[in-house]
Design an enzyme around this catalytic site. Structure first.
Site, PDB file in Angstrom:
ATOM      1  N   LYS A  45       3.824   3.751 -15.855  1.00  0.00           N
ATOM      2  CA  LYS A  45       3.817   2.334 -15.465  1.00  0.00           C
ATOM      3  C   LYS A  45       2.377   1.809 -15.429  1.00  0.00           C
ATOM      4  O   LYS A  45       1.548   2.267 -14.644  1.00  0.00           O
ATOM      5  CB  LYS A  45       4.500   2.149 -14.105  1.00  0.00           C
ATOM      6  CG  LYS A  45       4.583   0.691 -13.688  1.00  0.00           C
ATOM      7  CD  LYS A  45       5.597   0.498 -12.605  1.00  0.00           C
ATOM      8  CE  LYS A  45       5.615  -0.930 -12.107  1.00  0.00           C
ATOM      9  NZ  LYS A  45       6.554  -1.109 -11.002  1.00  0.00           N
ATOM     10  N   GLY A  59       0.795  -1.229   0.000  1.00  0.00           N
ATOM     11  CA  GLY A  59       0.000   0.000   0.000  1.00  0.00           C
ATOM     12  C   GLY A  59       0.823   1.272   0.000  1.00  0.00           C
ATOM     13  O   GLY A  59       0.464   2.256   0.650  1.00  0.00           O
ATOM     14  N   GLY A  96       8.101  -7.958 -14.879  1.00  0.00           N
ATOM     15  CA  GLY A  96       7.157  -8.996 -14.491  1.00  0.00           C
ATOM     16  C   GLY A  96       7.754 -10.378 -14.561  1.00  0.00           C
ATOM     17  O   GLY A  96       7.896 -10.944 -15.637  1.00  0.00           O
ATOM     18  N   GLY A 124      11.897  -7.316 -10.052  1.00  0.00           N
ATOM     19  CA  GLY A 124      11.314  -6.972  -8.757  1.00  0.00           C
ATOM     20  C   GLY A 124      11.493  -8.034  -7.710  1.00  0.00           C
ATOM     21  O   GLY A 124      12.561  -8.149  -7.085  1.00  0.00           O
ATOM     22  N   ASN A 151      10.168   6.766  -9.009  1.00  0.00           N
ATOM     23  CA  ASN A 151       8.819   6.227  -9.152  1.00  0.00           C
ATOM     24  C   ASN A 151       7.874   7.035  -8.267  1.00  0.00           C
ATOM     25  O   ASN A 151       8.101   7.182  -7.069  1.00  0.00           O
ATOM     26  CB  ASN A 151       8.824   4.749  -8.728  1.00  0.00           C
ATOM     27  CG  ASN A 151       7.465   4.094  -8.880  1.00  0.00           C
ATOM     28  OD1 ASN A 151       6.505   4.422  -8.197  1.00  0.00           O
ATOM     29  ND2 ASN A 151       7.389   3.131  -9.791  1.00  0.00           N
ATOM     30  N   ASN A 159       3.564   5.710 -11.568  1.00  0.00           N
ATOM     31  CA  ASN A 159       2.803   4.501 -11.267  1.00  0.00           C
ATOM     32  C   ASN A 159       1.309   4.827 -11.275  1.00  0.00           C
ATOM     33  O   ASN A 159       0.814   5.489 -10.374  1.00  0.00           O
ATOM     34  CB  ASN A 159       3.256   3.973  -9.892  1.00  0.00           C
ATOM     35  CG  ASN A 159       2.475   2.758  -9.438  1.00  0.00           C
ATOM     36  OD1 ASN A 159       1.698   2.186 -10.196  1.00  0.00           O
ATOM     37  ND2 ASN A 159       2.677   2.356  -8.188  1.00  0.00           N
ATOM     38  N   ILE A 217       4.916  -4.738 -16.558  1.00  0.00           N
ATOM     39  CA  ILE A 217       3.662  -4.478 -15.890  1.00  0.00           C
ATOM     40  C   ILE A 217       3.858  -4.319 -14.377  1.00  0.00           C
ATOM     41  O   ILE A 217       4.898  -4.706 -13.844  1.00  0.00           O
ATOM     42  CB  ILE A 217       2.662  -5.652 -16.137  1.00  0.00           C
ATOM     43  CG1 ILE A 217       3.243  -6.978 -15.679  1.00  0.00           C
ATOM     44  CG2 ILE A 217       2.191  -5.684 -17.559  1.00  0.00           C
ATOM     45  CD1 ILE A 217       2.308  -8.189 -15.778  1.00  0.00           C
ATOM     46  N   CYS A 266      -1.026   0.922  -9.048  1.00  0.00           N
ATOM     47  CA  CYS A 266      -0.911   0.216  -7.762  1.00  0.00           C
ATOM     48  C   CYS A 266      -2.246  -0.420  -7.394  1.00  0.00           C
ATOM     49  O   CYS A 266      -3.248   0.277  -7.237  1.00  0.00           O
ATOM     50  CB  CYS A 266      -0.461   1.160  -6.647  1.00  0.00           C
ATOM     51  SG  CYS A 266      -0.247   0.246  -5.111  1.00  0.00           S
TER      52      CYS A 266
HETATM   53  C1  LIG Z   1       6.786  -5.724  -2.151  1.00  0.00           C
HETATM   54  C2  LIG Z   1       6.517  -4.990  -3.443  1.00  0.00           C
HETATM   55  C3  LIG Z   1       6.373  -3.608  -3.434  1.00  0.00           C
HETATM   56  C4  LIG Z   1       6.139  -2.913  -4.635  1.00  0.00           C
HETATM   57  N1  LIG Z   1       6.027  -1.552  -4.614  1.00  0.00           N
HETATM   58  C5  LIG Z   1       5.866  -0.871  -5.780  1.00  0.00           C
HETATM   59  C6  LIG Z   1       5.821   0.557  -5.793  1.00  0.00           C
HETATM   60  O1  LIG Z   1       5.968   1.220  -4.764  1.00  0.00           O
HETATM   61  N2  LIG Z   1       5.644   1.181  -6.990  1.00  0.00           N
HETATM   62  C7  LIG Z   1       5.511   0.484  -8.169  1.00  0.00           C
HETATM   63  O2  LIG Z   1       5.368   1.097  -9.240  1.00  0.00           O
HETATM   64  N3  LIG Z   1       5.569  -0.873  -8.180  1.00  0.00           N
HETATM   65  C8  LIG Z   1       5.736  -1.544  -7.025  1.00  0.00           C
HETATM   66  N4  LIG Z   1       5.812  -2.920  -7.038  1.00  0.00           N
HETATM   67  C9  LIG Z   1       5.657  -3.635  -8.328  1.00  0.00           C
HETATM   68  C10 LIG Z   1       7.032  -3.994  -8.923  1.00  0.00           C
HETATM   69  O3  LIG Z   1       7.796  -2.834  -9.180  1.00  0.00           O
HETATM   70  C11 LIG Z   1       6.856  -4.806 -10.225  1.00  0.00           C
HETATM   71  O4  LIG Z   1       6.158  -4.024 -11.174  1.00  0.00           O
HETATM   72  C12 LIG Z   1       6.093  -6.114 -10.003  1.00  0.00           C
HETATM   73  O5  LIG Z   1       6.446  -6.708  -8.769  1.00  0.00           O
HETATM   74  C13 LIG Z   1       6.321  -7.115 -11.130  1.00  0.00           C
HETATM   75  O6  LIG Z   1       7.690  -7.453 -11.243  1.00  0.00           O
HETATM   76  P1  LIG Z   1       8.316  -8.802 -10.570  1.00  0.00           P
HETATM   77  O7  LIG Z   1       7.442  -9.936 -10.992  1.00  0.00           O
HETATM   78  O8  LIG Z   1       9.712  -8.876 -11.126  1.00  0.00           O
HETATM   79  O9  LIG Z   1       8.272  -8.596  -9.095  1.00  0.00           O
HETATM   80  C14 LIG Z   1       6.039  -3.632  -5.862  1.00  0.00           C
HETATM   81  C15 LIG Z   1       6.192  -5.025  -5.855  1.00  0.00           C
HETATM   82  C16 LIG Z   1       6.432  -5.708  -4.674  1.00  0.00           C
HETATM   83  C17 LIG Z   1       6.606  -7.205  -4.704  1.00  0.00           C
END
Ligand SMILES: Cc1cc2nc3c(=O)[nH]c(=O)nc-3n(C[C@H](O)[C@H](O)[C@H](O)COP(=O)(O)O)c2cc1C
Length: 304
Positions: free
Chosen positions: A166, A72, A244, A266, A100, A128, A192, A131
């Site tokens: 994003k 959040g 992703g 991520g 971001n 972003n 994504i 979210c």
């Molecule tokens: C714990 C956590 C916190 C995240 N916080 C943000 C955020 O603050 N802003 C954002 O744009 N994406 C956020 N994401 C999304 C990631 O940047 C990414 O888009 C998403 O996890 C997909 O990539 P992945 O499969 O490599 O994790 C977060 C993801 C995770 C797991």
């Protein structure tokens, strides 16, 4: 010698590997593992106008080949980030970072972008609009082409840096939303964010996450992210950062062949803090095996 250099709207990266927002903090937790200056760049934790404590706990749930989070957008607010974190980053990271930002109204996005004006170590502003873990704003901007265009237009007008939007995967037609952002002036697209999901604790007969739902990320979502990047590439003429489920150098090549100029990694940083270094080290060998001398040759290669 294989070249890994890529270019995002004039910003040259030594390689396409970028830790994703929310999975790398401001980078400092990782400096004890390896020299993070080897990264192409990194995206800082999502920043909002005001500080946020985020959602109630539990806000992480495990899943096969992935994880759910409902953090959040916990963050100290843009003023603190600009005055403290951005300055501290300069002491351990010498390349431009990706800032971001997130918001609950167009004015909040504008406020954050204006606060980032003139900050030289910000190379790209990543907006972003996707979210899934906050009510009002957040993902609601990213699920309508009209709202996505409105945010993009306002942010681009206020910014002095390239603006990348994003996108949310929780839509039926991500390509049309990407196109609306391009038409509204975006310099690039990031895709994504996480996919809306949930888990249930069968002993308690209750959702595991206090927020009930959360965002699914990690290797489980890779084929979906890949398909979406492929579709976006067909619709726009601006660079795409593919995100992703990436967990290997081969995944990076697939994502770039789908159309990404660079990639973000991520959740894998949370299970393996060395993942980005490992991938950067392995990329030249993987390219060499395919007889590729310049990584730019493969961008969008699966479309030809
Ligand atoms: C714990 C956590 C916190 C995240 N916080 C943000 C955020 O603050 N802003 C954002 O744009 N994406 C956020 N994401 C999304 C990631 O940047 C990414 O888009 C998403 O996890 C997909 O990539 P992945 O499969 O490599 O994790 C977060 C993801 C995770 C797991």
């Amino acid at each position: 010698m294989v070249s890994l250099k890529v270019n995002l709207s004039g910003l040259e990266l030594s390689n396409p590997i970028i830790p994703a927002s929310g999975c790398f903090g401001y980078g400092k937790e990782y400096i004890n593992y390896y020299d993070i200056n080897i990264l192409g760049s990194f995206s800082i934790k999502g920043t909002t106008k005001d500080l946020r404590f985020g959602n109630a706990t539990p806000r992480i749930a495990e899943s096969n080949c992935g994880m759910l989070n409902s953090v959040g957008l916990q963050n100290p607010g843009i003023d603190h980030v600009v005055e403290y974190e951005m300055k501290e980053i300069l002491s351990y990271y010498s390349k431009p970072i990706i800032a971001n930002i997130s918001g609950f109204s167009i004015e909040e996005y504008e406020y954050c972008v204006k606060r980032l004006k003139g900050i030289n170590n910000v190379g790209i502003i990543e907006v972003n609009i996707s979210c899934p873990n906050v009510h009002d704003g957040g993902m609601s901007f990213g699920t309508s082409a009209d709202m996505a265009a409105k945010v993009t237009k306002a942010v681009v007008k206020a910014a002095d840096k390239p603006v990348y939007i994003k996108l949310s995967p929780n839509v039926t037609d991500i390509a049309s939303i990407a196109k609306a952002c391009e038409d509204a002036g975006a310099s690039g697209i990031c895709a994504i964010n996480t996919l809306l999901g949930m888990r249930i604790d069968i002993k308690k007969r209750k959702p595991v996450l206090a927020n009930i739902t959360g965002g699914l990320s990690g290797p489980a979502i890779f084929p979906i992210a890949l398909r979406m990047v492929y579709q976006i590439y067909e619709a726009v003429n601006i660079p795409i950062i593919g995100i992703g489920g990436i967990s290997s150098a081969k995944d990076v090549l697939e994502m770039m062949m789908a159309g990404a100029t660079a990639v973000q990694i991520g959740s894998m940083n949370l299970t393996d803090p060395y993942i980005c270094k490992t991938i950067i080290d392995k990329l030249p060998d993987e390219l060499d095996k395919l007889g590729i001398e310049d990584i730019n040759e493969i961008i969008g290669g699966a479309h030809k």
